[in-house]
Write a protein that holds these residues in place. Structure first.
Motif, PDB file in Angstrom:
ATOM      1  N   ASP A   1      31.447  -5.847  -1.241  1.00  0.00           N
ATOM      2  CA  ASP A   1      31.014  -4.528  -1.696  1.00  0.00           C
ATOM      3  C   ASP A   1      30.726  -3.657  -0.479  1.00  0.00           C
ATOM      4  O   ASP A   1      29.690  -3.801   0.169  1.00  0.00           O
ATOM      5  CB  ASP A   1      29.767  -4.667  -2.571  1.00  0.00           C
ATOM      6  N   LEU A   2      31.643  -2.758  -0.163  1.00  0.00           N
ATOM      7  CA  LEU A   2      31.500  -1.867   0.990  1.00  0.00           C
ATOM      8  C   LEU A   2      31.322  -0.437   0.502  1.00  0.00           C
ATOM      9  O   LEU A   2      31.858  -0.053  -0.541  1.00  0.00           O
ATOM     10  CB  LEU A   2      32.742  -1.949   1.880  1.00  0.00           C
ATOM     11  N   PRO A   3      30.592   0.390   1.247  1.00  0.00           N
ATOM     12  CA  PRO A   3      30.442   1.794   0.844  1.00  0.00           C
ATOM     13  C   PRO A   3      31.769   2.546   1.001  1.00  0.00           C
ATOM     14  O   PRO A   3      32.669   2.108   1.720  1.00  0.00           O
ATOM     15  CB  PRO A   3      29.385   2.334   1.808  1.00  0.00           C
ATOM     16  N   ASP A   4      31.859   3.694   0.323  1.00  0.00           N
ATOM     17  CA  ASP A   4      33.086   4.487   0.373  1.00  0.00           C
ATOM     18  C   ASP A   4      33.321   5.109   1.743  1.00  0.00           C
ATOM     19  O   ASP A   4      34.443   5.289   2.169  1.00  0.00           O
ATOM     20  CB  ASP A   4      33.041   5.600  -0.682  1.00  0.00           C
ATOM     21  N   HIS A   5      32.245   5.466   2.438  1.00  0.00           N
ATOM     22  CA  HIS A   5      32.388   6.077   3.757  1.00  0.00           C
ATOM     23  C   HIS A   5      31.770   5.163   4.812  1.00  0.00           C
ATOM     24  O   HIS A   5      30.880   4.368   4.526  1.00  0.00           O
ATOM     25  CB  HIS A   5      31.723   7.458   3.797  1.00  0.00           C
ATOM     26  N   HIS A   6      32.252   5.268   6.024  1.00  0.00           N
ATOM     27  CA  HIS A   6      31.771   4.412   7.108  1.00  0.00           C
ATOM     28  C   HIS A   6      30.593   5.089   7.797  1.00  0.00           C
ATOM     29  O   HIS A   6      30.687   6.212   8.262  1.00  0.00           O
ATOM     30  CB  HIS A   6      32.886   4.157   8.120  1.00  0.00           C
ATOM     31  N   ASP A   7      29.470   4.390   7.837  1.00  0.00           N
ATOM     32  CA  ASP A   7      28.285   4.879   8.534  1.00  0.00           C
ATOM     33  C   ASP A   7      28.062   3.991   9.742  1.00  0.00           C
ATOM     34  O   ASP A   7      27.724   2.808   9.589  1.00  0.00           O
ATOM     35  CB  ASP A   7      27.069   4.830   7.597  1.00  0.00           C
ATOM     36  N   PRO A   8      28.230   4.510  10.952  1.00  0.00           N
ATOM     37  CA  PRO A   8      28.070   3.658  12.131  1.00  0.00           C
ATOM     38  C   PRO A   8      26.633   3.162  12.329  1.00  0.00           C
ATOM     39  O   PRO A   8      26.421   2.170  13.001  1.00  0.00           O
ATOM     40  CB  PRO A   8      28.508   4.543  13.292  1.00  0.00           C
ATOM     41  N   ASP A   9      25.657   3.815  11.727  1.00  0.00           N
ATOM     42  CA  ASP A   9      24.258   3.411  11.877  1.00  0.00           C
ATOM     43  C   ASP A   9      23.740   2.672  10.653  1.00  0.00           C
ATOM     44  O   ASP A   9      22.540   2.665  10.384  1.00  0.00           O
ATOM     45  CB  ASP A   9      23.390   4.645  12.142  1.00  0.00           C
ATOM     46  N   TRP A  10      24.626   2.033   9.901  1.00  0.00           N
ATOM     47  CA  TRP A  10      24.214   1.360   8.668  1.00  0.00           C
ATOM     48  C   TRP A  10      23.188   0.269   8.935  1.00  0.00           C
ATOM     49  O   TRP A  10      22.255   0.079   8.168  1.00  0.00           O
ATOM     50  CB  TRP A  10      25.422   0.759   7.960  1.00  0.00           C
ATOM     51  N   TRP A  11      23.327  -0.430  10.053  1.00  0.00           N
ATOM     52  CA  TRP A  11      22.426  -1.559  10.319  1.00  0.00           C
ATOM     53  C   TRP A  11      21.021  -1.089  10.639  1.00  0.00           C
ATOM     54  O   TRP A  11      20.041  -1.700  10.224  1.00  0.00           O
ATOM     55  CB  TRP A  11      22.990  -2.428  11.436  1.00  0.00           C
ATOM     56  N   ILE A  12      20.899   0.030  11.383  1.00  0.00           N
ATOM     57  CA  ILE A  12      19.559   0.529  11.710  1.00  0.00           C
ATOM     58  C   ILE A  12      18.897   1.115  10.471  1.00  0.00           C
ATOM     59  O   ILE A  12      17.696   0.956  10.256  1.00  0.00           O
ATOM     60  CB  ILE A  12      19.582   1.522  12.881  1.00  0.00           C
ATOM     61  N   ARG A  13      19.696   1.778   9.620  1.00  0.00           N
ATOM     62  CA  ARG A  13      19.136   2.316   8.378  1.00  0.00           C
ATOM     63  C   ARG A  13      18.648   1.190   7.460  1.00  0.00           C
ATOM     64  O   ARG A  13      17.588   1.289   6.854  1.00  0.00           O
ATOM     65  CB  ARG A  13      20.172   3.172   7.662  1.00  0.00           C
TER      66      ARG A  13
END
Length: 163
Positions: free
Chosen positions: A45-57
């Protein structure tokens, strides 16, 4: 004359650990240790858009971390300082905590402002220690009074039970 082997290279500890871990994973795959894991073959299950800061969020959300500007953080620390001091047992550790707080306030005053202006002032160590001692004495007096009241209640019950 020195012979130079182009395939020889130095391996430090981190590289050696990584190579050993990779070797162990490859051997486990070859043995089939990862074949029957739960979720195997199912889509991720991946999000539709790529967020480079997903891990910090996700870290901030999971650990409930508040990232505040220094001026706001110092205000919160100032409001909670008395409660932190009340948990300490001796004057030396109280003075150390107050000195640490004052050092952070003074350091923040010399840094460029990042957010709202800094209105927190350093604490007077002597006045803070005196207030801590008064609160501690008041808590001890309340504790002694509660102990006396409990003792009177148990003494009264014993008198009436004898009759």
């Amino acid at each position: 004359m020195t012979l130079h082997d182009p395939y020889a290279f130095a391996i430090d500890d981190a590289v050696a650990v990584a190579l050993l871990a990779d070797l162990q994973v490859r051997r486990a795959i070859a043995r089939g240790d990862f074949d029957d894991l739960p979720g195997s073959g199912e889509p991720i299950d991946l999000p539709d858009h790529h967020d480079p800061d997903w891990w910090i969020r996700s870290l901030v959300q999971r650990e409930h971390i508040a990232l505040l500007p220094p001026s706001i953080q110092l205000r919160k620390d100032d409001a909670a300082l008395d409660d932190r001091l009340d948990k300490l047992m001796d004057e030396k550790s109280v003075r150390r905590e107050v000195d640490d707080f004052n050092e952070r306030v003074i350091r923040a005053r010399y840094e460029p402002p990042a957010g709202p202006p800094l209105i927190t002032m350093p604490r007077d160590p002597d006045a803070t220690v005196a207030a801590w001692a008064e609160r501690r004495a008041a808590r001890a007096a309340r504790h002694r009074e509660a102990a006396r009241a409990a003792e009177r209640r148990t003494r009264r019950r014993g008198f009436f039970r004898r009759r």
